[in-house]
Motif scaffolding. Structure first.
Motif, PDB file in Angstrom:
ATOM      1  N   HIS A 163       0.841  -1.191   0.000  1.00 40.06           N
ATOM      2  CA  HIS A 163       0.000   0.000   0.000  1.00 40.06           C
ATOM      3  C   HIS A 163       0.879   1.245   0.000  1.00 40.06           C
ATOM      4  O   HIS A 163       1.940   1.265   0.639  1.00 40.06           O
ATOM      5  N   PRO A 164       0.478   2.304  -0.710  1.00 37.26           N
ATOM      6  CA  PRO A 164       1.303   3.519  -0.733  1.00 37.26           C
ATOM      7  C   PRO A 164       1.544   4.144   0.637  1.00 37.26           C
ATOM      8  O   PRO A 164       2.479   4.936   0.795  1.00 37.26           O
ATOM      9  N   ALA A 165       0.723   3.800   1.638  1.00 37.52           N
ATOM     10  CA  ALA A 165       0.933   4.349   2.980  1.00 37.52           C
ATOM     11  C   ALA A 165       2.026   3.624   3.751  1.00 37.52           C
ATOM     12  O   ALA A 165       2.482   4.126   4.793  1.00 37.52           O
ATOM     13  N   VAL A 166       2.466   2.482   3.270  1.00 37.37           N
ATOM     14  CA  VAL A 166       3.438   1.667   4.013  1.00 37.37           C
ATOM     15  C   VAL A 166       4.732   2.406   4.371  1.00 37.37           C
ATOM     16  O   VAL A 166       5.265   2.209   5.475  1.00 37.37           O
ATOM     17  N   PRO A 167       5.274   3.263   3.496  1.00 42.60           N
ATOM     18  CA  PRO A 167       6.500   3.967   3.891  1.00 42.60           C
ATOM     19  C   PRO A 167       6.363   4.812   5.157  1.00 42.60           C
ATOM     20  O   PRO A 167       7.370   5.178   5.771  1.00 42.60           O
ATOM     21  N   LEU A 168       5.130   5.105   5.546  1.00 40.59           N
ATOM     22  CA  LEU A 168       4.914   5.925   6.739  1.00 40.59           C
ATOM     23  C   LEU A 168       5.038   5.125   8.028  1.00 40.59           C
ATOM     24  O   LEU A 168       5.335   5.691   9.086  1.00 40.59           O
ATOM     25  N   GLY A 196      16.631  -3.549   0.117  1.00 35.33           N
ATOM     26  CA  GLY A 196      17.016  -2.473  -0.788  1.00 35.33           C
ATOM     27  C   GLY A 196      17.815  -1.368  -0.147  1.00 35.33           C
ATOM     28  O   GLY A 196      17.665  -0.207  -0.511  1.00 35.33           O
ATOM     29  N   ASN A 197      18.662  -1.691   0.808  1.00 34.15           N
ATOM     30  CA  ASN A 197      19.434  -0.698   1.549  1.00 34.15           C
ATOM     31  C   ASN A 197      20.056   0.358   0.634  1.00 34.15           C
ATOM     32  O   ASN A 197      20.860   0.034  -0.240  1.00 34.15           O
ATOM     33  N   GLY A 198      19.665   1.629   0.842  1.00 35.94           N
ATOM     34  CA  GLY A 198      20.256   2.724   0.093  1.00 35.94           C
ATOM     35  C   GLY A 198      19.612   3.010  -1.241  1.00 35.94           C
ATOM     36  O   GLY A 198      19.940   4.015  -1.882  1.00 35.94           O
ATOM     37  N   ALA A 199      18.703   2.164  -1.706  1.00 37.89           N
ATOM     38  CA  ALA A 199      18.033   2.403  -2.975  1.00 37.89           C
ATOM     39  C   ALA A 199      16.950   3.471  -2.806  1.00 37.89           C
ATOM     40  O   ALA A 199      16.361   3.623  -1.733  1.00 37.89           O
ATOM     41  N   VAL A 200      16.681   4.210  -3.867  1.00 39.35           N
ATOM     42  CA  VAL A 200      15.642   5.232  -3.853  1.00 39.35           C
ATOM     43  C   VAL A 200      14.316   4.607  -4.287  1.00 39.35           C
ATOM     44  O   VAL A 200      14.218   4.040  -5.379  1.00 39.35           O
ATOM     45  N   GLU A 201      13.313   4.694  -3.432  1.00 40.11           N
ATOM     46  CA  GLU A 201      11.974   4.205  -3.761  1.00 40.11           C
ATOM     47  C   GLU A 201      11.089   5.390  -4.136  1.00 40.11           C
ATOM     48  O   GLU A 201      10.994   6.368  -3.406  1.00 40.11           O
ATOM     49  N   TRP A 202      10.447   5.281  -5.289  1.00 36.97           N
ATOM     50  CA  TRP A 202       9.526   6.316  -5.731  1.00 36.97           C
ATOM     51  C   TRP A 202       8.173   6.094  -5.064  1.00 36.97           C
ATOM     52  O   TRP A 202       7.747   4.954  -4.878  1.00 36.97           O
ATOM     53  N   GLN A 203       7.523   7.153  -4.686  1.00 34.14           N
ATOM     54  CA  GLN A 203       6.237   7.069  -4.001  1.00 34.14           C
ATOM     55  C   GLN A 203       5.108   7.515  -4.916  1.00 34.14           C
ATOM     56  O   GLN A 203       5.183   8.574  -5.534  1.00 34.14           O
ATOM     57  N   TRP A 204       4.078   6.690  -4.994  1.00 33.91           N
ATOM     58  CA  TRP A 204       2.868   6.992  -5.753  1.00 33.91           C
ATOM     59  C   TRP A 204       1.688   6.711  -4.855  1.00 33.91           C
ATOM     60  O   TRP A 204       1.553   5.606  -4.337  1.00 33.91           O
ATOM     61  N   ASN A 205       0.824   7.710  -4.659  1.00 28.92           N
ATOM     62  CA  ASN A 205      -0.350   7.443  -3.835  1.00 28.92           C
ATOM     63  C   ASN A 205      -1.397   6.696  -4.659  1.00 28.92           C
ATOM     64  O   ASN A 205      -1.295   6.577  -5.884  1.00 28.92           O
ATOM     65  N   LEU A 206      -2.405   6.190  -3.985  1.00 28.53           N
ATOM     66  CA  LEU A 206      -3.379   5.328  -4.644  1.00 28.53           C
ATOM     67  C   LEU A 206      -4.116   6.066  -5.760  1.00 28.53           C
ATOM     68  O   LEU A 206      -4.398   5.498  -6.818  1.00 28.53           O
ATOM     69  N   HIS A 222     -11.445  -3.516 -10.365  1.00 20.65           N
ATOM     70  CA  HIS A 222     -11.406  -3.807  -8.930  1.00 20.65           C
ATOM     71  C   HIS A 222     -10.229  -3.087  -8.290  1.00 20.65           C
ATOM     72  O   HIS A 222      -9.146  -3.026  -8.860  1.00 20.65           O
ATOM     73  N   VAL A 223     -10.473  -2.537  -7.099  1.00 18.08           N
ATOM     74  CA  VAL A 223      -9.408  -2.038  -6.234  1.00 18.08           C
ATOM     75  C   VAL A 223      -9.720  -2.516  -4.825  1.00 18.08           C
ATOM     76  O   VAL A 223     -10.844  -2.344  -4.350  1.00 18.08           O
TER      77      VAL A 223
END
Length: 269
Positions: A163-168, A196-206, A222-223
């Motif tokens: 889920h996009p909220a997981v990084p929080l 993924g230590n040190g990798a950049v993760e892009w964030q996209w909200n739902l 479906h979502v």
């Protein structure tokens, strides 16, 4: 099959990080082979949502296939064949070796998604992706356009993803907390945990994910949002995973016969 990769510096840095992380697939080859043989990688949510698609023996493309465990599972569940695409040559080589040993109709290509996928237009009935895939996409519109390019008319896209909220969420065990250094509306963050230590993760909200899919020319069927994470770090029992917060989501969409490209607002400035 290898494909030359000429990518932006962040994507190249992420690729290097994942080449290192993917050595785990080599070290644990026998265990992963045994897991792949069971076909258990697809969870019940995925099987339920894909049942009507898999009954027609689709040709599948798995974008960002990673360790490739989902691919034999898709074949066992009804897929005619699966082509996995991932930018880690280590992961691709290990996945191909497992598929060959199992005798399943899976082949793998080392290439960056979406820029360099060396597959023809309209070559899949189903594009499958997820379980840690969209976070590596710096351009969500380009990804959605590539999905549509690969799909035959009325073909399906299926995503099962964090889920996009997981990084929080923190990994505190007593109660869930929001990390003070993260925002749901940020464009990216640096991964500070395995693998993924040190990798950049892009964030996209739902909203951005759904909008990109629709704008590319697909209709959303479906979502779903779920409390259970698709992956739990070994030895960790975070309070954020206790059923109160969203940790994963699924999306099933279908390509329109003549998909229009609509204007979107997925890019944050």
């Amino acid at each position: 099959m290898k494909e030359d990769m000429m990518d932006d510096p962040t994507t190249l840095a992420n690729k290097i990080a994942w080449e290192t992380a993917s050595q785990k697939h080599v070290r644990e080859y026998d265990d992963l082979l045994a897991q792949a043989a069971t076909g258990d990688s697809l969870i019940d949510i995925e099987r339920d949502l894909l049942r009507d698609v898999l009954v027609h023996a689709p040709e599948v493309i798995h974008l960002q296939s990673g360790h490739g465990l989902d691919d034999p599972a898709l074949v066992y569940a009804g897929a005619r064949s699966v082509v996995g695409v991932d930018y880690s040559e280590v992961a691709v080589d290990a996945a191909q070796r497992r598929a060959d040993e199992l005798g399943v109709a899976c082949r793998y290509i080392a290439a960056t998604v979406p820029q360099h996928v060396p597959l023809p237009d309209a070559s899949a009935d189903l594009v499958y992706t997820g379980k840690g895939a969209l976070i590596w996409m710096p351009d969500l519109d380009a990804w959605a356009d590539e999905v549509v390019r690969l799909l035959r008319p009325a073909g399906h896209l299926f995503v099962y993803e964090a889920h996009p909220a997981v990084p929080l969420w923190t990994w505190d065990t007593d109660q869930p907390r929001i990390r003070p250094d993260r925002s749901y509306f940020a464009t990216s963050h640096v991964n500070d945990t395995f693998p993924g230590n040190g990798a950049v993760e892009w964030q996209w909200n739902l909203g951005q994910i759904i909008t990109a899919v629709v704008a590319a020319g697909m209709e959303v069927l479906h979502v779903g949002e779920y409390a259970e994470p698709f992956w739990r770090a070994g030895g960790v029992s975070a309070a954020a995973w206790d059923g109160r917060l969203p940790n994963s989501f699924s999306l099933l969409a279908r390509r329109r016969a003549s998909p229009p490209r609509l204007s979107t607002s997925t890019h944050l400035t």
